[in-house]
Scaffold this active site. Structure first.
Site, PDB file in Angstrom:
ATOM      1  N   ALA A 114      16.363  10.508  -9.905  1.00  0.00           N
ATOM      2  CA  ALA A 114      15.215  10.303 -10.792  1.00  0.00           C
ATOM      3  C   ALA A 114      15.549   9.286 -11.877  1.00  0.00           C
ATOM      4  CB  ALA A 114      14.786  11.635 -11.412  1.00  0.00           C
ATOM      5  N   CYS A 119      21.810  15.721  -0.878  1.00  0.00           N
ATOM      6  CA  CYS A 119      21.338  16.329   0.383  1.00  0.00           C
ATOM      7  C   CYS A 119      22.247  15.983   1.551  1.00  0.00           C
ATOM      8  CB  CYS A 119      19.948  15.838   0.741  1.00  0.00           C
ATOM      9  SG  CYS A 119      18.853  15.657  -0.647  1.00  0.00           S
ATOM     10  N   ARG A 159      22.069  -5.332 -11.770  1.00  0.00           N
ATOM     11  CA  ARG A 159      20.607  -5.430 -11.882  1.00  0.00           C
ATOM     12  C   ARG A 159      20.131  -5.302 -13.324  1.00  0.00           C
ATOM     13  NH1 ARG A 159      21.519  -3.867  -6.693  1.00  0.00           N
ATOM     14  NH2 ARG A 159      19.907  -4.379  -5.152  1.00  0.00           N
ATOM     15  N   ASN A 194      13.079  10.917  -6.389  1.00  0.00           N
ATOM     16  CA  ASN A 194      12.876   9.480  -6.228  1.00  0.00           C
ATOM     17  C   ASN A 194      11.454   9.069  -6.599  1.00  0.00           C
ATOM     18  OD1 ASN A 194      15.086   7.646  -4.872  1.00  0.00           O
ATOM     19  ND2 ASN A 194      15.405   9.721  -4.141  1.00  0.00           N
ATOM     20  N   TYR A 214      -0.657  11.330  21.278  1.00  0.00           N
ATOM     21  CA  TYR A 214      -0.387  12.081  22.501  1.00  0.00           C
ATOM     22  C   TYR A 214       0.108  11.175  23.609  1.00  0.00           C
ATOM     23  CZ  TYR A 214      -1.027  13.927  27.116  1.00  0.00           C
ATOM     24  OH  TYR A 214      -0.795  14.255  28.424  1.00  0.00           O
ATOM     25  N   ARG A 258      -6.351  25.734  16.149  1.00  0.00           N
ATOM     26  CA  ARG A 258      -7.418  26.351  16.939  1.00  0.00           C
ATOM     27  C   ARG A 258      -7.422  27.860  16.763  1.00  0.00           C
ATOM     28  NH1 ARG A 258      -6.818  24.225  22.973  1.00  0.00           N
ATOM     29  NH2 ARG A 258      -8.393  25.833  23.319  1.00  0.00           N
TER      30      ARG A 258
END
Lengths: 471, 471
Positions: B27, B60, B87, B324, B445, B461
């Protein structure tokens, strides 16, 4: 449906009403099965006619059967005629409907073996006549060794040819889904494969820049790709067997030729009966899959046009997954319930060996045709966290409407883990989501499954910036 | 941000304004990088403080590094301190912030090596202090051979222990994401693994019936699963090294113990500074990730609570993908742009060897707590067409709101091809879609990728029918 509609013959007879289904594949038999679930045999008679030998099979699976991934034809059959009959459907195989008489609410059937004809009355009718392959009108198209792959019979005929053929050169005509899948099938069988394609790139359902990636990847698989080529003639030897495919400026030796140049809606019956057809030749229905202007006739599957929810226009997309949904909706409505098929966003996925290809929504030319101004971006990302084994590169192209930022389409070309990511965009398109909103989507993240920014989100970020810049 | 706010020291000095970032991981450094993209060094000074040795790494990924899938620690580092500095970010490593003085807009920093303290003024402040692991308050928790896996340092310490340890028995305490991923890691290293879990099933982020599937599958992988077990003590040998883990009624021999019992927001600094904390202990922000009531302070990542879009309540979900996104939003807003983080739907995916686990939205107990009445259905389907090689079974559970049919949550347990399908539901949840609408989703599909009804649609369904029945 309104089963009290006047009929001028007593064919449906008795206390029971009769639903007649034309076509025994996905749409027709899904409709029949769902109607049967809703109405027992005491209430309703359900009669289905199929002119071929098979019911409810996966035509999409034929390339994998031919290629050897699927060992046996019967694995492609979801439900046999006997299974349908056991569920209370009066299924008449090898029986072709030759006429729909909407005035008298009846269909004329011809037994393929005896040639005998007879009329059957209906209270409700389901038209699920499917598609017919485009057969090129050129010399040699009917030569021995030239095969389509639309039906199980086609697949069997091709396999029989392959078993008899000693040469190992296959030419596939057409580079859409069927073409590229058959290219894979023939590669898997150890053939030298040439794909002859009328377009500038394979997979014209993609934009040409994405099609170019497919072109290169297929070449990388050892497939000879011939673009911008019109097949003018199929050349045969003295034995009448195919020996080469000729285009306007070259000849490609062939021991077997596979035609994968698409299908058209099979609407001969529907047209003769005056059912409304659209610009693409498919039957036009309402959202309940009822044929427009016909209270007790439904149509679904490869013979209908569907509403494209992104462009707001009708399209023709023959695909098993739509046909099954149509059947479900038709069966529910015909059975007195309520269901709709709201339309499609144009999702399709395919693969050629380890290359995965996916698209949904509009291509650049579709967007232009629909009158939409758009931004288009392309990004490179990976299927998993970059450091995780098996992280495959993929290219994601995204179109967003100018000003509103609404997502218009996504195309993906990559390796394992690429294609099904298109579902994210398919749902976002359905919801009318903007690419800006998409950047915050809470997608599944863990290193084996995705980079910390899913490739679709990387594309959404870039698209959102492009929209912002040109607002 | 409003950089003209009165400051009572001249520390930020000169013409440039200063953005201070506390925390050098996802972050914080995403915020710093994005702010830098928006504002050049002539306009803004960006100072970031990190108390540890690393920046911008994938926590992670630690289980996969420990397990050997990732060969080298440095692969987990997305951007090194040097890269950030190149940077234009003034990054101060091994420097801990010990106080936030919001009245005077300054932070106090302590050099970890020299202990020297100094104040740094800010015009804008980003709090990205992350999480701290829950350390069990029990005898032996600090013994040699007991390891957490929150940080790269933790991972290195564990690997050092494994290199020195001859025994091959590992006990993992906790059966959430970290626990099950570390179980996989230790299996991959050839250990006998026991997972000791306080809950009735592993993966309490799933409903117990789905957790049960995980339980069985993990046992199938040779992992000893001990549920309903409270660890009371970690037993050590004469050498001070761990030798067993004791629960209320058993002892499990252990050569190494891994603590995977979750994390809490690290908000010591924030609390002392009077920043608002929520019910889960995380900092509360608005949708622009601005700390509530503080015009020029933003917070993001594992130290904040997030809005759950399904329940409308705040939740605590420490996850790199959110961190992030938070950073991106913070950097944009701090840089004078506009972005929001609208909230989460609670998507998470994980795996244990070839078992894939996914969830999004609400569990049954979440729905009840949120005051929602619902229908719950579970279906079995496959990842590909049933006849296609590698079609893996999967179980999909779906919750839908009673009456409205709005999708509330999905849980999936299966093998390859199962987990990332949860993204379909994540987007549908975000869009507030009903399960009935979902049944018509145009998902990708083709036989290698999906049955003709995608497993998520099969669940939709069934859920739609359940809603219909109880309407």
């Amino acid at each position: 449906m309104d089963m009290s509609a006047a009929r001028d013959d007593g064919g449906a007879g008795g206390a029971r009403e009769r639903l007649v289904v034309i076509g025994g594949d996905a749409a027709g038999m899904s409709a029949a099965s769902q109607a049967r679930r809703m109405r027992g045999p005491d209430e309703w008679e359900i009669v289905a006619f199929e002119r071929g030998h098979f019911t409810s099979y996966s035509a999409c699976g034929i390339p994998y059967w031919v290629g050897g991934d699927v060992a046996d034809r019967d694995e492609l059959i979801a439900r046999t005629p006997e299974e349908h009959r056991a569920r209370g459907i009066d299924l008449r195989m090898r029986t072709e409907i030759t006429e729909i008489d909407t005035a008298r609410q009846r269909v004329r059937a011809r037994d393929a073996d005896t040639g005998a004809e007879s009329w059957t009355a209906y209270d409700g009718l389901v038209v699920a006549t499917g598609a017919r392959p485009v057969r090129p009108d050129m010399p040699g198209a009917d030569a021995t060794g030239v095969h389509g792959v639309q039906t199980l019979d086609d697949g069997q005929a091709l396999l029989d040819t392959l078993a008899r053929t000693r040469g190992r050169r296959a030419v596939v005509v057409g580079a859409g889904y069927i073409g590229v899948e058959m290219a894979e099938a023939m590669i898997n069988r150890g053939y030298e494969v040439t794909v002859v394609n009328r377009g500038s790139e394979p997979m014209s359902t993609l934009d040409p820049d994405m099609g170019r990636l497919v072109h290169r990847a297929m070449e990388g698989l050892g497939i000879t790709m011939v673009d911008d080529a019109e097949v003018t003639k199929i050349l045969t030897g003295d034995d009448g067997r195919v020996r080469a495919v000729a285009t306007q400026d070259a000849e490609f030796p062939a021991d077997v030729v596979i035609l994968g140049i698409g299908v058209r809606p099979e609407t001969t019956l529907a047209a003769a009966a005056g059912l409304p057809l659209g610009a693409h030749g498919g039957i036009l229905t309402d959202l309940a899959m009822r044929v427009r202007g016909h209270e007790n006739i439904w149509a679904g599957g490869d013979c209908v046009e569907v509403l494209d929810l992104v462009s707001g226009q009708e399209r023709y997309i023959p695909l098993g997954t739509h046909a099954n949904k149509h059947g479900q909706v038709i069966g529910t409505n015909a059975g007195g319930g309520y269901a709709t098929f709201p339309g499609v966003v144009g999702t399709a996925v395919s693969k050629v060996c380890d290359l995965e290809i996916a698209r949904t929504g509009l291509r650049e030319k579709d967007a232009r045709r629909a009158g939409l101004a758009f931004e288009s971006v392309t990004v490179e990302s990976t299927s998993r966290a970059g450091y995780y084994p098996g992280a495959n590169p993929m290219t994601v192209k995204m179109l967003a409407e100018r000003r509103t930022g609404r997502l218009l389409g996504v195309q993906i070309v990559g390796r394992e883990g690429a294609a099904k990511r298109v579902d994210i965009a398919a749902v976002a398109l359905t919801a009318g989501m903007t690419v800006d909103r998409m950047t915050a989507l809470d997608l599944g993240y863990a290193p084996p499954f995705s980079p910390v920014w899913d490739p679709v989100l990387v594309a959404a970020r870039k698209a959102a910036r492009a929209v912002e810049r040109h607002r």
